[in-house]
Design a protein around this motif. Structure first.
Motif, PDB file in Angstrom:
ATOM      1  N   VAL A 208       0.861  -1.185   0.000  1.00  0.00           N
ATOM      2  CA  VAL A 208       0.000   0.000   0.000  1.00  0.00           C
ATOM      3  C   VAL A 208       0.895   1.232   0.000  1.00  0.00           C
ATOM      4  O   VAL A 208       1.868   1.297   0.755  1.00  0.00           O
ATOM      5  CB  VAL A 208      -0.924   0.016   1.238  1.00  0.00           C
ATOM      6  N   VAL A 220      -2.489   0.614  -4.407  1.00  0.00           N
ATOM      7  CA  VAL A 220      -2.211  -0.740  -3.929  1.00  0.00           C
ATOM      8  C   VAL A 220      -1.564  -1.517  -5.063  1.00  0.00           C
ATOM      9  O   VAL A 220      -2.035  -1.482  -6.203  1.00  0.00           O
ATOM     10  CB  VAL A 220      -3.504  -1.464  -3.486  1.00  0.00           C
ATOM     11  N   THR A 235      -8.877   2.736  -4.958  1.00  0.00           N
ATOM     12  CA  THR A 235      -7.888   3.048  -3.913  1.00  0.00           C
ATOM     13  C   THR A 235      -7.766   4.542  -3.625  1.00  0.00           C
ATOM     14  O   THR A 235      -6.676   5.043  -3.391  1.00  0.00           O
ATOM     15  CB  THR A 235      -6.500   2.455  -4.243  1.00  0.00           C
ATOM     16  N   PHE A 321      -6.819  -4.745   3.563  1.00  0.00           N
ATOM     17  CA  PHE A 321      -5.876  -5.286   2.582  1.00  0.00           C
ATOM     18  C   PHE A 321      -4.814  -6.207   3.176  1.00  0.00           C
ATOM     19  O   PHE A 321      -4.133  -6.902   2.425  1.00  0.00           O
ATOM     20  CB  PHE A 321      -5.183  -4.135   1.839  1.00  0.00           C
ATOM     21  N   PRO A 323      -1.771  -5.628   4.217  1.00  0.00           N
ATOM     22  CA  PRO A 323      -0.576  -5.414   3.374  1.00  0.00           C
ATOM     23  C   PRO A 323       0.691  -5.947   4.024  1.00  0.00           C
ATOM     24  O   PRO A 323       0.822  -5.990   5.251  1.00  0.00           O
ATOM     25  CB  PRO A 323      -0.524  -3.887   3.247  1.00  0.00           C
TER      26      PRO A 323
END
Length: 392
Positions: A208, A220, A235, A321, A323
């Motif tokens: 991200v 992303v 996003t 997400f 990440p």
């Protein structure tokens, strides 16, 4: 494209990709990786040599050729074999970057422009700049352009409130003035891609990227590919609602993270008073960073407040997400290391229990991150296999 030509085109892209990621490689190793015969790989390399896209390089240590008393020869990417032009349309500034075939930065430049110019006038300035690059003109293969607004996949700018642009066929305007393939992208997407593409190793997982400056853009990247959304508009993390109220956002709503995490907000926190966007000092992040180093309480308050609001948004982003890495970039660069220090602890405490804290890093590309990212996208679009239309 005939099947035989298509196969050769695919193999050529694969070969150039191997050289970009791995560095110099022998003909035998290239043939092995591409599953090609010696004759096929020789013909392809000879063609690329003639076009100036690869070069031969002697190896100092070559066990397989040692018995014949001469060094082995590797094939290397020739950086000067092609160039890619990147443009950032910023807030009153145009930034340019030129990447070579190895995705190295050959040149950067910037110029101011009147924010009241029409889109076609700005494209004219870009065309003039491109025409001035006489040393590279015949070798530039493609270009990319970024804007700080909503951009569709076809290059149509839906909304760019900072410049007052709306429903602009930017891709068509560029095509009318510049005879190069052009890829138009949101600036945060471009900056994120430039951050990843500057490291040629394959990246697996989820990254991200938050570009924090006049606004707060997001991107992303999943397994080296941008997540764009259905129409290329996804996003937009700056418009996550992190408060019940707040300053009016450019999107027309209140409570958006962008209004709490940007240059104007940092100045508000540092001075305890609101300021007009036009009065926002672009040198403020550096001034606040200097204040932090001296223990200035106003600087400490400003960074801590901004980090607190950023944490509100990162909690949602991280929970959605999961990440592997969160990268911060943009005009806030001078204070971002201090922001990361203040975000990590609260973010860890507020994430869904059991999730891992992502690696929090700061992009070091600097002021030309969007222009470099735009050129990187052009490079990627021209040479990555995923962009080939393989339908018959």
């Amino acid at each position: 494209m005939a099947n035989q030509s298509l196969v050769r085109h695919i193999n050529e892209r694969r070969l150039l990709g191997i050289l970009r990621v791995s560095g110099p490689v022998s003909r035998a190793e290239l043939a092995r990786r591409l599953s090609l015969t010696r004759a096929s790989i020789t013909g392809m390399i000879d063609d690329l040599l003639a076009r100036g896209m690869v070069s031969e390089r002697a190896r100092e240590d070559s066990p397989e050729r040692r018995d014949v008393g001469r060094p082995g020869i590797d094939i290397a990417l020739e950086p000067k074999g092609a160039y890619f032009f990147g443009v950032e349309i910023g807030v009153g500034v145009l930034r340019f970057a030129l990447l070579d075939l190895a995705a190295g930065v050959a040149e950067t430049d910037e110029m101011p422009f009147d924010r009241g110019l029409a889109p076609e006038q700005v494209v004219g300035l870009v065309a003039d700049k491109l025409a001035s690059l006489v040393l590279y003109r015949d070798s530039i293969r493609a270009m990319g352009m970024t804007v700080p607004g909503l951009v569709r996949r076809d290059g149509h700018v839906i909304n760019l409130p900072i410049l007052g642009w709306k429903d602009v066929e930017l891709g068509a305007l560029i095509a009318a003035r510049i005879d190069l393939p052009c890829h138009v992208e949101n600036n945060a997407n471009a900056a994120a891609f430039g951050h990843i593409y500057s490291d040629p190793r394959p990246h697996h997982g989820v990254v991200v990227y938050l570009k924090i400056g006049t606004g707060c853009g997001g991107a992303v990247i999943i397994d080296d590919k941008l997540l764009r959304g259905g129409n290329g508009l996804g996003t937009e993390f700056g418009h996550l609602r992190i408060a019940a109220d707040g300053p009016l956002c450019s999107c027309g709503q209140r409570g958006c993270m962008e209004t709490f995490v940007n240059l104007k907000a940092l100045q508000r926190y540092a001075t305890n008073r609101d300021v007009d966007e036009a009065a926002t000092d672009p040198q403020l992040p550096a001034q606040v960073a200097a204040g932090l180093a001296k223990g200035d309480p106003d600087a400490e308050r400003a960074v801590t407040t901004l980090a607190g609001h950023l944490t509100e948004g990162l909690v949602d982003i991280t929970n959605i997400f999961d990440p592997d890495e969160v990268v911060l970039g943009g005009a806030m660069l001078p204070v971002l290391d201090a922001v990361v220090e203040r975000v990590a602890g609260p973010l860890r405490r507020r994430m869904v229990p059991g999730m891992s804290l992502p690696l929090l890093t700061v992009s070091r590309i600097g002021a030309f991150e969007c222009a470099i990212g735009a050129a990187a996208l052009a490079h990627h679009e021209e040479f990555d296999l995923s962009n080939l239309d393989l339908r018959t």
